[in-house]
Scaffold this active site. Structure first.
Site, PDB file in Angstrom:
ATOM      1  N   ARG A 159      16.186  53.013  21.607  1.00 35.86           N
ATOM      2  CA  ARG A 159      17.258  52.013  21.558  1.00 35.86           C
ATOM      3  C   ARG A 159      17.258  51.154  22.815  1.00 35.86           C
ATOM      4  O   ARG A 159      17.158  51.677  23.924  1.00 35.86           O
ATOM      5  CB  ARG A 159      18.622  52.696  21.442  1.00 35.86           C
ATOM      6  N   LYS A 162      31.969  54.402   9.695  1.00 37.79           N
ATOM      7  CA  LYS A 162      31.418  53.113   9.267  1.00 37.79           C
ATOM      8  C   LYS A 162      31.430  52.944   7.746  1.00 37.79           C
ATOM      9  O   LYS A 162      30.904  51.970   7.219  1.00 37.79           O
ATOM     10  CB  LYS A 162      29.980  52.962   9.772  1.00 37.79           C
ATOM     11  N   PRO A 205      26.968  46.637  11.787  1.00 38.03           N
ATOM     12  CA  PRO A 205      28.409  46.750  11.991  1.00 38.03           C
ATOM     13  C   PRO A 205      28.789  48.169  12.426  1.00 38.03           C
ATOM     14  O   PRO A 205      28.319  49.151  11.858  1.00 38.03           O
ATOM     15  CB  PRO A 205      28.978  46.422  10.604  1.00 38.03           C
ATOM     16  N   GLU A 206      29.621  48.255  13.462  1.00 33.98           N
ATOM     17  CA  GLU A 206      30.090  49.538  13.960  1.00 33.98           C
ATOM     18  C   GLU A 206      31.568  49.689  13.596  1.00 33.98           C
ATOM     19  O   GLU A 206      32.113  48.881  12.843  1.00 33.98           O
ATOM     20  CB  GLU A 206      29.844  49.632  15.465  1.00 33.98           C
TER      21      GLU A 206
END
Length: 275
Positions: free
Chosen positions: A265, A58, A2-3
């Site tokens: 990434r 966050k 979750p961002e």
């Protein structure tokens, strides 16, 4: 993971449900879910209520009524909060770490499949120390000005995606939204920061807030694990331009979207639209 948009969605949902309700019971089902001794955690919360719920990047920050202590909570990879007001629900599950029951019998579940998320009771001073050491400027706040953003870019030699996802530089952006921000700005994610022109910096600055705000409006992005407090998926996936669209045509120019590894990434971009 979750961002910022997903955590903000959860914050807004819970703020409308949990404030000013007396906590009648606290169950810790998994010791790994909290960063305190179990008895201390239960003792601090039992009989109290939450007076406010804020977000720092966050991190969720639960204010405890008439107390100099708060709960800091990070969802990490797969953490989630689900609120149950007596409707039929699959919770608790074998992954549920904490159950908070309110006086009206409603329940708040903290659930985490991979067990990297946590809840931690800290003092206000400890909270300020943690936040000041770990977090950079945050989009969608008063501190996120073009001038401050330009300062963050000064003397940076890294690529733009690394900068966007560096929480000590800019707080709240992760892999999904970094790719989308770069696409909307027409900048390749592997561009080095010193190569950016003034107009590109301004474009990047504006798109950081626009992309994040739009994702909040759509209640976040769901691929596998993220759900909101009612157990529903986010709706921003259908708005994504490049993320998770490798080998599919760009919506703007029909060039196939590329996916490469950038600093470990998975990174998505259009080789034609982004320079």
């Amino acid at each position: 993971m979750p961002e910022l948009p997903e955590v903000e969605t959860i914050r807004r949902d819970l703020q409308n449900k949990i404030l000013d309700k007396e906590i009648s019971q606290v169950e810790v089902k998994k010791e790994s879910a909290i960063k305190n001794e179990i008895e201390k955690f239960k003792q601090v919360l039992s009989g109290e209520s939450f007076s406010d719920l804020n977000r720092e990047a966050k991190l969720l920050v639960f204010d405890i009524e008439d107390s100099d202590q708060v709960i800091l909570s990070h969802l990490r990879m797969t953490g989630k909060y689900v609120y149950d007001s007596g409707t039929e629900t699959e919770f608790p599950t074998k992954h549920t770490g904490v159950i908070i029951t309110f006086e009206n019998k409603d329940k708040l579940y903290f659930d985490d499949i991979r067990t990297f998320g946590y809840m931690q009771i800290v003092t206000e001073k400890q909270k300020e120390d943690i936040l000041s050491k770990k977090l950079g400027i945050e989009p969608l706040t008063d501190s996120f000005t073009l001038e401050n953003f330009q300062r963050v870019l000064e003397n940076r030699r890294t690529n733009i995606k690394n900068l966007l996802t560096n929480q000590q530089a800019i707080a709240g952006i992760g892999n999904i939204y970094a790719d989308e921000i770069c696409f909307e700005s027409k900048i390749k994610p592997d561009r080095k920061v010193p190569t950016l022109e003034d107009n590109e910096i301004e474009e990047l600055y504006e798109n950081i807030e626009q992309v994040l705000q739009k994702a909040i409006d759509y209640r976040g992005t769901t691929f596998r694990d993220y759900i909101d407090t009612a157990g529903e998926s986010g709706n921003f996936k259908k708005e994504l331009k490049v993320y998770n669209r490798e080998e599919k045509p760009c919506y703007d120019c029909k060039t196939l979207i590329n996916k490469v590894k950038l600093s470990g990434r998975g990174t998505h971009f259009c080789s034609n639209c982004q320079q």
